[in-house]
Design a protein around this motif. Structure first.
Motif, PDB file in Angstrom:
ATOM      1  N   THR A 213       0.840  -1.203   0.000  1.00  0.00           N
ATOM      2  CA  THR A 213       0.000   0.000   0.000  1.00  0.00           C
ATOM      3  C   THR A 213       0.868   1.243   0.000  1.00  0.00           C
ATOM      4  O   THR A 213       1.764   1.385   0.843  1.00  0.00           O
ATOM      5  N   LEU A 214       0.616   2.143  -0.944  1.00  0.00           N
ATOM      6  CA  LEU A 214       1.296   3.430  -1.000  1.00  0.00           C
ATOM      7  C   LEU A 214       0.330   4.509  -0.529  1.00  0.00           C
ATOM      8  O   LEU A 214      -0.851   4.485  -0.888  1.00  0.00           O
ATOM      9  N   TYR A 215       0.844   5.448   0.255  1.00  0.00           N
ATOM     10  CA  TYR A 215      -0.022   6.480   0.835  1.00  0.00           C
ATOM     11  C   TYR A 215       0.199   7.858   0.217  1.00  0.00           C
ATOM     12  O   TYR A 215      -0.718   8.673   0.144  1.00  0.00           O
ATOM     13  N   PHE A 226       1.964  -1.913 -10.747  1.00  0.00           N
ATOM     14  CA  PHE A 226       1.487  -2.492  -9.500  1.00  0.00           C
ATOM     15  C   PHE A 226       1.251  -3.985  -9.684  1.00  0.00           C
ATOM     16  O   PHE A 226       0.781  -4.439 -10.734  1.00  0.00           O
ATOM     17  N   ASN A 227       1.603  -4.724  -8.636  1.00  0.00           N
ATOM     18  CA  ASN A 227       1.206  -6.124  -8.565  1.00  0.00           C
ATOM     19  C   ASN A 227      -0.243  -6.190  -8.094  1.00  0.00           C
ATOM     20  O   ASN A 227      -0.786  -5.195  -7.589  1.00  0.00           O
ATOM     21  N   PRO A 228      -0.892  -7.364  -8.194  1.00  0.00           N
ATOM     22  CA  PRO A 228      -2.312  -7.456  -7.814  1.00  0.00           C
ATOM     23  C   PRO A 228      -2.622  -7.044  -6.372  1.00  0.00           C
ATOM     24  O   PRO A 228      -3.753  -6.639  -6.080  1.00  0.00           O
ATOM     25  N   SER A 229      -1.641  -7.154  -5.484  1.00  0.00           N
ATOM     26  CA  SER A 229      -1.902  -6.800  -4.085  1.00  0.00           C
ATOM     27  C   SER A 229      -1.645  -5.326  -3.780  1.00  0.00           C
ATOM     28  O   SER A 229      -1.918  -4.854  -2.680  1.00  0.00           O
ATOM     29  N   GLY A 230      -1.123  -4.581  -4.746  1.00  0.00           N
ATOM     30  CA  GLY A 230      -0.783  -3.183  -4.496  1.00  0.00           C
ATOM     31  C   GLY A 230      -1.980  -2.261  -4.564  1.00  0.00           C
ATOM     32  O   GLY A 230      -2.935  -2.496  -5.316  1.00  0.00           O
ATOM     33  N   GLU A 231      -1.953  -1.187  -3.791  1.00  0.00           N
ATOM     34  CA  GLU A 231      -2.997  -0.165  -3.831  1.00  0.00           C
ATOM     35  C   GLU A 231      -2.394   1.182  -3.485  1.00  0.00           C
ATOM     36  O   GLU A 231      -1.283   1.258  -2.947  1.00  0.00           O
ATOM     37  N   SER A 232      -3.096   2.251  -3.789  1.00  0.00           N
ATOM     38  CA  SER A 232      -2.537   3.587  -3.595  1.00  0.00           C
ATOM     39  C   SER A 232      -3.602   4.576  -3.120  1.00  0.00           C
ATOM     40  O   SER A 232      -4.737   4.561  -3.597  1.00  0.00           O
ATOM     41  N   SER A 246      -6.362  -0.042 -10.679  1.00  0.00           N
ATOM     42  CA  SER A 246      -7.583   0.675 -11.068  1.00  0.00           C
ATOM     43  C   SER A 246      -8.659   0.355 -10.050  1.00  0.00           C
ATOM     44  O   SER A 246      -8.443  -0.424  -9.109  1.00  0.00           O
ATOM     45  N   GLY A 247      -9.816   0.941 -10.235  1.00  0.00           N
ATOM     46  CA  GLY A 247     -10.965   0.619  -9.398  1.00  0.00           C
ATOM     47  C   GLY A 247     -10.732   0.882  -7.931  1.00  0.00           C
ATOM     48  O   GLY A 247     -10.164   1.907  -7.531  1.00  0.00           O
ATOM     49  N   SER A 248     -11.127  -0.080  -7.112  1.00  0.00           N
ATOM     50  CA  SER A 248     -11.112   0.111  -5.660  1.00  0.00           C
ATOM     51  C   SER A 248      -9.709   0.166  -5.081  1.00  0.00           C
ATOM     52  O   SER A 248      -9.521   0.621  -3.951  1.00  0.00           O
ATOM     53  N   ARG A 249      -8.703  -0.285  -5.826  1.00  0.00           N
ATOM     54  CA  ARG A 249      -7.339  -0.245  -5.301  1.00  0.00           C
ATOM     55  C   ARG A 249      -6.696   1.132  -5.480  1.00  0.00           C
ATOM     56  O   ARG A 249      -5.630   1.396  -4.925  1.00  0.00           O
ATOM     57  N   LEU A 250      -7.317   1.983  -6.288  1.00  0.00           N
ATOM     58  CA  LEU A 250      -6.885   3.372  -6.406  1.00  0.00           C
ATOM     59  C   LEU A 250      -7.905   4.215  -5.652  1.00  0.00           C
ATOM     60  O   LEU A 250      -8.987   4.513  -6.150  1.00  0.00           O
ATOM     61  N   HIS A 251      -7.560   4.574  -4.439  1.00  0.00           N
ATOM     62  CA  HIS A 251      -8.517   5.182  -3.515  1.00  0.00           C
ATOM     63  C   HIS A 251      -8.713   6.662  -3.829  1.00  0.00           C
ATOM     64  O   HIS A 251      -7.750   7.423  -3.934  1.00  0.00           O
ATOM     65  N   SER A 252      -9.960   7.063  -3.963  1.00  0.00           N
ATOM     66  CA  SER A 252     -10.312   8.465  -4.205  1.00  0.00           C
ATOM     67  C   SER A 252      -9.822   9.319  -3.028  1.00  0.00           C
ATOM     68  O   SER A 252      -9.875   8.891  -1.871  1.00  0.00           O
ATOM     69  N   ASP A 596       5.308  10.616   5.140  1.00  0.00           N
ATOM     70  CA  ASP A 596       5.371  11.506   6.307  1.00  0.00           C
ATOM     71  C   ASP A 596       4.709  12.849   6.024  1.00  0.00           C
ATOM     72  O   ASP A 596       5.168  13.897   6.464  1.00  0.00           O
ATOM     73  N   ASP A 597       3.596  12.819   5.269  1.00  0.00           N
ATOM     74  CA  ASP A 597       2.884  14.060   4.953  1.00  0.00           C
ATOM     75  C   ASP A 597       1.446  14.047   5.450  1.00  0.00           C
ATOM     76  O   ASP A 597       0.630  14.862   5.044  1.00  0.00           O
ATOM     77  N   GLY A 598       1.118  13.102   6.345  1.00  0.00           N
ATOM     78  CA  GLY A 598      -0.222  13.009   6.901  1.00  0.00           C
ATOM     79  C   GLY A 598      -1.195  12.224   6.045  1.00  0.00           C
ATOM     80  O   GLY A 598      -2.293  11.896   6.497  1.00  0.00           O
ATOM     81  N   SER A 599      -0.800  11.893   4.791  1.00  0.00           N
ATOM     82  CA  SER A 599      -1.732  11.245   3.870  1.00  0.00           C
ATOM     83  C   SER A 599      -2.110   9.838   4.310  1.00  0.00           C
ATOM     84  O   SER A 599      -3.200   9.356   3.994  1.00  0.00           O
ATOM     85  N   ALA A 600      -1.215   9.161   5.042  1.00  0.00           N
ATOM     86  CA  ALA A 600      -1.499   7.781   5.444  1.00  0.00           C
ATOM     87  C   ALA A 600      -2.629   7.703   6.460  1.00  0.00           C
ATOM     88  O   ALA A 600      -3.218   6.634   6.657  1.00  0.00           O
ATOM     89  N   GLY A 601      -2.962   8.818   7.088  1.00  0.00           N
ATOM     90  CA  GLY A 601      -4.034   8.820   8.075  1.00  0.00           C
ATOM     91  C   GLY A 601      -5.392   8.492   7.495  1.00  0.00           C
ATOM     92  O   GLY A 601      -6.294   8.042   8.205  1.00  0.00           O
ATOM     93  N   ALA A 602      -5.557   8.692   6.178  1.00  0.00           N
ATOM     94  CA  ALA A 602      -6.836   8.365   5.539  1.00  0.00           C
ATOM     95  C   ALA A 602      -7.097   6.867   5.566  1.00  0.00           C
ATOM     96  O   ALA A 602      -8.249   6.425   5.609  1.00  0.00           O
ATOM     97  N   ALA A 603      -6.036   6.077   5.531  1.00  0.00           N
ATOM     98  CA  ALA A 603      -6.181   4.620   5.542  1.00  0.00           C
ATOM     99  C   ALA A 603      -6.017   4.043   6.934  1.00  0.00           C
ATOM    100  O   ALA A 603      -6.746   3.138   7.333  1.00  0.00           O
ATOM    101  N   VAL A 604      -5.039   4.564   7.672  1.00  0.00           N
ATOM    102  CA  VAL A 604      -4.753   4.080   9.026  1.00  0.00           C
ATOM    103  C   VAL A 604      -4.721   5.297   9.949  1.00  0.00           C
ATOM    104  O   VAL A 604      -3.744   6.055   9.935  1.00  0.00           O
ATOM    105  N   PRO A 605      -5.767   5.542  10.714  1.00  0.00           N
ATOM    106  CA  PRO A 605      -5.845   6.764  11.525  1.00  0.00           C
ATOM    107  C   PRO A 605      -4.622   7.009  12.401  1.00  0.00           C
ATOM    108  O   PRO A 605      -4.223   8.167  12.597  1.00  0.00           O
TER     109      PRO A 605
END
Length: 648
Positions: A213-215, A226-232, A246-252, A596-605
């Motif tokens: 997972t990339l944040y 991306f491999n099948p398990s990757g998401e962003s 694509s789709g659900s692995r690319l989070h809006s 380290d820019d706060g973006s990961a908080g959207a996925a993991v508070p």
């Protein structure tokens, strides 16, 4: 009656009356016209002066932005010429410099202003980014990026005025002409704005294919896959294509920008972003480090590596490290960084006939002596140093000591207090080599490979993580650059993190690491490594040494957590190679990379706390050309002052 008619019919004197009357009218018209011309001239002159006052304010903006181009964190290092007197949150007062060099400001210290008390008319020196203003001057007030204010830009207010006497010291503004002020907000971009920035040669390497997972944002001069398990959760920007996601692995609201999606030029103006276009930031750091007093430029051809530790009080320590013999890779073997110890009491070494003595006691800190045994040097005694082996170490006791070669056919006596070292000469330099505060300009440079932190505790200097691991603790803003490899030897936390990883406080710490060569997680890195930095490898690889070199597997319970950003040119790095008993490196399932820019908080508070790079970037990190953003530019009231950042 006839006489009266004749009197009124006479015209003598009428011409004179007409002339007098016309002269009066013309005189009045002349006076009115002269007044009009004079008024228009005065108004035109005033308009010119008002325009010149505005231009003086613009000159202040231009001069300061030029300084930010050379040093993107100039505001954190110096008080500019013409800047109002800074009132530090610690009570310090630093005024505008009256010499040719700006006044130094302690990095990280917050400030406010009382008034616009200094004005600068420029020196006309292009090298100093200073426009010469003839009869006019500007005042500057600056507010840096701040988490407390929620601002990620530098706020600059420049006020222009006409001066009474341009040769006076200090300059005084002419109260007869109104001042004018301009406010501008500038945000600059560096590689630290991207969780990954990759500039690779596609004829030599395949693209990085992410399976985790990339944040944060990702940029590549070619492809991203991306491999099948990757998401962003962050935008993906590639000069060629982004594939496999694509789709659900690319989070809006994350989006793809490449050749087949919305043009990358809509988000990056001057693209591609090549490392060549960034220059060599290590050279800027080398020059800046050499200017510090004492110098923080550490170069010594007799050193195999430099070890650097950071302390929670804002200091850092440097040790000169060497190998007892040969020059192995410091990412493969731990060099000897000291300290030496001494014999606790007089000791008789055995003959060189294979015999041993059970124990030898030493005084001092023996942490640099391997617990599994090794070769050491004792002496000199009578100008002679003996080469000695030991089988194990228990605290300050060396066990099963032998003198296999140098003692000869007789025993040898060494007195109490003689040096015991891992190198034949003993340490002949200071230990540590340097210990002092992080420099105000945030620049540290080394000419040889550099080891950041250490896998075991450095007595008197290491801090402790929440899990009991020894750790460096960065309290300040700095970048370390090396001409060699950057080696992450142990945990690295920021002092601003909550206890027990830090000491709390405002999120105002940041560490940059720039390597001319590779960035390695060495063989001896902790099995459970946690570290934080913005990193950049100019020509090398970013990888686990064991994985790249098919070394040992650190085990199924091994973990590596990295909070920060990575920029590199060789994408062939890895964390785990192979599977099962034939694996090398860290267990990939235990590897976490957190932007380290706060973006990961959207996925993991719980990751939201890691946002240092949202408001800061490391000193001397290269600014990406064309990615300077002017958030605001407008004229404001002459008494406008930027909002002061609250003291931490």
């Amino acid at each position: 009656m006839r006489k009266l008619k004749r009197f009124f019919s006479r015209e003598e004197g009428m011409a004179m009356a007409t002339v007098v009357m016309m002269t009066g009218v013309l005189t009045i018209l002349s006076i009115v016209l002269i007044d009009q011309v004079t008024s228009e001239t005065t108004r035109a002159g005033t308009a010119v002066k008002n325009d010149a006052v505005y231009q003086a304010a613009e000159a202040g903006i231009n001069d300061y932005v030029a300084k930010l181009t050379e040093d993107p964190q100039f505001y954190d290092h110096y008080v500019a010429k013409g800047e109002s007197t800074r009132l530090g949150s610690n009570g310090a007062t630093v005024a505008h410099s009256t010499s040719t060099t700006p006044s130094v400001w302690p990095a990280g210290l917050r400030w406010s202003y009382a008034s616009k008390d200094w004005w600068f008319a420029g020196a006309g020196n292009a090298a100093g980014n200073s426009t010469s203003l003839r009869g006019y001057a500007y005042n500057l007030m600056i507010s840096p990026p701040s988490e407390a204010l929620g601002t990620s830009y530098v706020d600059i207010v420049s006020t222009g005025c006409k001066v009474v006497d341009q040769n006076a010291t200090p300059l005084q503004c002419d109260s007869k002409l109104a001042k004018r002020a301009i406010e501008i907000r500038v945000r600059r971009s560096t590689p630290a704005d991207f969780q990954y920035m990759i500039d690779y040669d596609p004829t030599k390497y395949d693209p990085v294919c992410y399976g985790s997972t990339l944040y944060g944002k990702v940029y590549s001069t070619h492809d991203i896959c991306f491999n099948p398990s990757g998401e962003s959760y962050g935008d993906l920007m590639a000069e060629d294509t982004v594939s496999g996601i694509s789709g659900s692995r690319l989070h809006s609201p994350a989006r793809i920008y490449d050749r087949t999606h919305p043009d990358i030029g809509t988000v990056i103006r001057n693209h591609p972003i090549t490392f060549a276009s960034l220059g060599d930031p290590s050279l800027d750091l080398k020059r800046s480090a050499a200017l510090n007093s004492p110098s923080t430029d550490f170069e010594d051809s007799s050193a195999n590596a430099w070890r650097i530790n950071f302390s929670s009080n804002g200091n850092f320590q440097v040790w000169k490290c060497v190998f007892p013999s040969g020059s192995p890779d410091p990412a493969s073997s731990q060099p000897y960084c000291g300290p030496d110890v001494t014999l606790t009491s007089a000791t008789t070494l055995p003959k060189s006939n294979g015999s041993t003595i059970s124990t030898v006691s030493v005084t001092g800190n023996p942490e640099a002596f391997p617990t599994g045994g090794g070769t050491i040097y004792i002496g000199p005694s009578s100008s002679r140093t003996d080469t000695v082996t030991y089988q194990s170490r228990s605290g300050n006791t060396l066990n099963q000591v032998a003198c296999p070669s140098t003692c000869g056919s007789s025993t040898r006596l060494h007195g109490a207090g003689e040096t015991v070292s891992m190198i034949s000469t003993g340490i002949t330099w200071s230990w540590p080599y340097f210990n002092g505060p992080i420099p105000s300009n945030g620049a540290i440079y080394t000419g040889q490979d550099t080891i950041i932190s250490w896998p075991s505790s450095i007595s008197g200097y290491s801090s402790t993580s929440h899990d009991g691991s020894p750790s460096s603790m960065v309290n300040g803003r700095l970048t370390v650059a090396t001409a060699g490899d950057m080696i992450i030897g142990g945990d690295v936390h920021y002092a601003s993190e909550a206890a027990t990883d830090g000491i709390g406080g405002p999120d105002d710490d940041v560490l940059g690491l720039i390597a001319k060569g590779n960035i390695w997680l060495p063989k001896y890195a902790p099995t459970n490594l946690w570290w934080r930095a913005a990193t950049m490898s100019i020509t090398g690889i970013w990888s686990d040494y064991n994985c790249t070199n098919r070394g040992a597997y650190r085990g199924n319970s091994s973990t590596m957590t990295f909070v920060g950003t990575s920029a590199f040119t060789n994408p062939s790095g890895c964390m785990q190679y192979g599977s099962g008993s034939s694996s090398s490196g860290y267990n990939i399932d235990g590897v976490s990379r957190i932007a380290d820019d706060g973006s990961a908080g959207a996925a993991v508070p719980s990751y939201a706390q890691y946002d240092a790079l949202k408001f800061l970037f490391p000193p001397w990190f290269p600014v990406i050309n064309g990615m300077e953003t002017t958030v605001l530019f407008h004229e404001v009231a002459p008494d406008t002052m930027p909002t002061a950042v609250p003291a931490g």
